[in-house]
Design a protein around this motif. Structure first.
Motif, PDB file in Angstrom:
ATOM      1  N   UNK A   5       0.838  -1.213   0.000  1.00  0.00           N
ATOM      2  CA  UNK A   5       0.000   0.000   0.000  1.00  0.00           C
ATOM      3  C   UNK A   5       0.870   1.260   0.000  1.00  0.00           C
ATOM      4  N   UNK A   6       2.032   1.190   0.647  1.00  0.00           N
ATOM      5  CA  UNK A   6       2.923   2.346   0.675  1.00  0.00           C
ATOM      6  C   UNK A   6       3.443   2.672  -0.732  1.00  0.00           C
ATOM      7  N   UNK A   7       3.672   1.628  -1.532  1.00  0.00           N
ATOM      8  CA  UNK A   7       4.117   1.881  -2.906  1.00  0.00           C
ATOM      9  C   UNK A   7       2.962   2.392  -3.773  1.00  0.00           C
ATOM     10  N   UNK A   8       1.763   1.874  -3.497  1.00  0.00           N
ATOM     11  CA  UNK A   8       0.589   2.358  -4.242  1.00  0.00           C
ATOM     12  C   UNK A   8       0.389   3.858  -3.942  1.00  0.00           C
ATOM     13  N   UNK A   9       0.637   4.254  -2.690  1.00  0.00           N
ATOM     14  CA  UNK A   9       0.582   5.686  -2.337  1.00  0.00           C
ATOM     15  C   UNK A   9       1.467   6.500  -3.278  1.00  0.00           C
ATOM     16  N   UNK A  10       2.686   6.019  -3.474  1.00  0.00           N
ATOM     17  CA  UNK A  10       3.620   6.758  -4.337  1.00  0.00           C
ATOM     18  C   UNK A  10       3.094   6.844  -5.756  1.00  0.00           C
ATOM     19  N   UNK A  11       2.531   5.736  -6.252  1.00  0.00           N
ATOM     20  CA  UNK A  11       2.021   5.739  -7.625  1.00  0.00           C
ATOM     21  C   UNK A  11       0.849   6.707  -7.756  1.00  0.00           C
ATOM     22  N   UNK A  12      -0.003   6.741  -6.734  1.00  0.00           N
ATOM     23  CA  UNK A  12      -1.158   7.650  -6.793  1.00  0.00           C
ATOM     24  C   UNK A  12      -0.679   9.105  -6.726  1.00  0.00           C
ATOM     25  N   UNK A  13       0.311   9.357  -5.846  1.00  0.00           N
ATOM     26  CA  UNK A  13       0.848  10.726  -5.750  1.00  0.00           C
ATOM     27  C   UNK A  13       1.443  11.147  -7.095  1.00  0.00           C
ATOM     28  N   UNK A  14       1.996  10.174  -7.837  1.00  0.00           N
ATOM     29  CA  UNK A  14       2.588  10.482  -9.149  1.00  0.00           C
ATOM     30  C   UNK A  14       1.514  10.565 -10.239  1.00  0.00           C
ATOM     31  N   UNK A  15       0.251  10.712  -9.824  1.00  0.00           N
ATOM     32  CA  UNK A  15      -0.881  10.923 -10.741  1.00  0.00           C
ATOM     33  C   UNK A  15      -1.129   9.740 -11.693  1.00  0.00           C
TER      34      UNK A  15
END
Ligand code: ATP
Ligand code: MG
Length: 507
Positions: free
Chosen positions: A35-45
């Motif tokens: 989930x922490x990596x998914x956070x990064x992907x979402x932040x990267x639009x």
């Protein structure tokens, strides 16, 4: 404190080999790490996130690939640094990050080697951290920079690049390898089983924590599709808001340091208001008793749920109450958000406000539970239209759980399911309110629904019975549920006589 001119200072760098091994134990689990990596992907639009994994005959790997804005070489190298941007630095309001650590700490908590490959403006760069190398070089923080040739030598990275990223304008791959934690299980078969079962659990975790990204609320931003080995994740909204028997209580808000906190309480339906299947689905892991309480969303991402923050005890009487709380990322320091984004505790001012919220809603939740057999709003258990009163507005929605609709979309691929959902939303949102109101005010006697004749109702019963047969076995159960389902409920007399003729109902 004053710094003495005569004091001496020496540079005391941490030892990478031991620090990095300790950092592995912050307390991530597989699902919180992913989930922490998914956070990064979402932040990267990103609008698409593909999670791929394989046991690969005992050499398992997991990759998270996105079509976000990617990183330049300089950004990538900076991102690999532990503590790339600190929590004091100002971030955009949409940023799900906070510590500049997540990607690194989440990755090493699960595996000994992780590589990041990013594409931006046709340039591709890759870096890797390898714990074994850090151990062998001892006092060096040496990150590996992979050039194009080196990437080709890494079979999995190269094939994911060719399969996915090469066709995208920009994006990022994070690849995890060398899962030493699995080696704690001595039998190879056990390791494989464990690997697959934690990923199955991860799927459910992501469907919950990112449900407002997978399926945004009206006006709630862009949809992000997340898949695991090409299976699309489906949003799991823990409040079951589409069910008419769910009570959406008054939305409230309050301010902390000038920032708005939104609170939306729900009371979930009592078990005799919904099907057994639906009741169990929303009980989810741990059951209603365990899952009651506040659900805290930071930037629409669920970080903590099923807790009353010790304000009240979890009791049977309040077990159907779930309260959605929306907080912005600008208040992180006050909420004590942890590195894993899986814990937070409200500051005193917020606790006081939340206590008042509980006092108001406890009554509603307790009532639902005490009312067991009584009608909440209508005797129709499976309606076609739902009426919802929320935030001072009244909304009419088509019941997405209506058996015929569920049946139609059950075997369709996710894109078509979403198209059907969009089409229904268009119909709902374009209901001709003004014309309807005009007719209702001027010629109410001419305003009728198209009547269902006996023949049509018979045909509809033929379609319906197979849909409910698995859940409702006896004739009595079948006819009861049918008579509580629209359009049969509103044509009770004719339907009853059809059921009597068919021997499903006795006079
Ligand atoms: N998928 C990605 N796409 C684009 N940039 C990324 C991606 N993943 C990470 N980054 C960049 O790497 C940086 C470091 O990520 P990392 O997860 O370590 O820290 P963070 O997200 O800033 O904070 P936190 O520790 O709270 O997660 C991010 O700030 C971002 O700039
Ligand atoms: Mg992060």
């Amino acid at each position: 404190m004053e710094y003495m001119a005569e004091s001496q200072y020496i540079n005391l760098l941490p030892s990478p080999a031991s620090l990095i091994e300790s950092l592995r134990h912050i307390g991530y689990s597989m699902e919180t790490a992913i989930a922490d990596l998914v956070d990064n992907s979402i932040t990267a639009k990103s609008t698409k996130i593909w999670i791929r994994f394989s046991w690969d005959f005992g050499n398992p790997w997991i990759a998270i690939i996105d079509n976000g804005y990617g990183m330049s070489r300089q950004e990538l190298v900076k991102a690999m640094k532990f503590g790339s941007i600190g929590p004091q630095e100002k971030r955009s309001r949409e940023d799900l990050g906070r510590f500049g650590l997540g990607m690194k700490t989440a990755s090493i908590s699960q595996c000994r080697r992780f590589s990041i490959l990013s594409k931006q403006e046709n340039d591709i760069y890759a870096c890797a951290w390898d714990l074994d190398r850090i151990q062998s070089t001892n006092d060096e923080w040496q990150v590996e920079i992979l050039n194009t040739e080196a990437i080709c030598n890494y079979k999995i990275l190269d094939s994911l690049l060719k399969e996915k990223l090469i066709n995208l304008e920009s994006g990022t791959i994070v690849l995890w390898q060398n899962f030493d934690r699995l080696e704690e299980l001595s039998l190879i078969q056990d390791r494989e089983k464990h690997f697959n079962s934690i990923l199955e659990y991860t799927k459910r975790h992501l469907e919950l924590v990112f449900h407002r990204y997978i399926s945004p609320d009206l006006g709630g931003g862009k949809r992000t599709s997340i898949s695991m080995n090409e299976n699309e994740l489906e949003a799991f909204n823990p409040f079951n808001p589409r069910n008419m028997a769910t009570q959406e209580l008054h939305e409230q808000d309050f301010y902390l340091n000038g920032e708005k906190i939104l609170v939306q309480p729900y009371v979930l339906p009592h078990y005799n208001k919904v099907s057994k299947q639906e009741y169990e689905k929303y009980a989810s892991e741990g059951g209603y008793l365990h899952n009651q309480g506040f659900y805290i969303y930071r930037n629409r991402r669920l970080i903590i749920w099923g807790t009353w923050f010790r304000l009240i005890r979890k009791s049977e009487l309040t077990q159907l109450i779930r309260v959605r709380v929306d907080i912005p990322n600008t208040l992180d320091h006050l909420w004590k958000i942890d590195i894993k984004k899986s814990n937070a505790f409200p500051p005193d001012g917020v606790l006081k406000e939340l206590h008042q919220v509980i006092e108001k809603i406890e009554v509603a939740g307790v009532n639902v539970f005490k009312q067991r057999g009584q009608k909440l709003s209508s005797s129709v258990k499976i309606p076609i239209w739902n009426r919802r009163a929320t935030g001072g507005k009244i909304i009419y929605e088509i019941n997405r759980n209506y058996p015929l609709l569920e049946q139609i979309s059950s075997n369709l691929p996710i894109q078509q399911k979403e198209m059907i959902n969009d089409a229904i939303s268009i119909i709902e949102n374009s209901f001709p309110k003004d014309l309807f109101f005009h007719d209702l005010a001027n010629t109410p006697e001419q305003l009728t629904n198209n009547e269902f004749d006996r023949g049509t109702l018979e045909k509809l019963i033929d379609v319906f019975i197979p849909l409910i047969e698995t859940e409702y076995k006896t004739d009595r159960e079948k006819s009861t549920i049918l008579l509580q389902t629209d359009p049969f409920a509103s044509n009770k007399k004719i339907v009853e006589s059809i059921l009597v003729d068919r021997g499903l109902l006795h006079d």
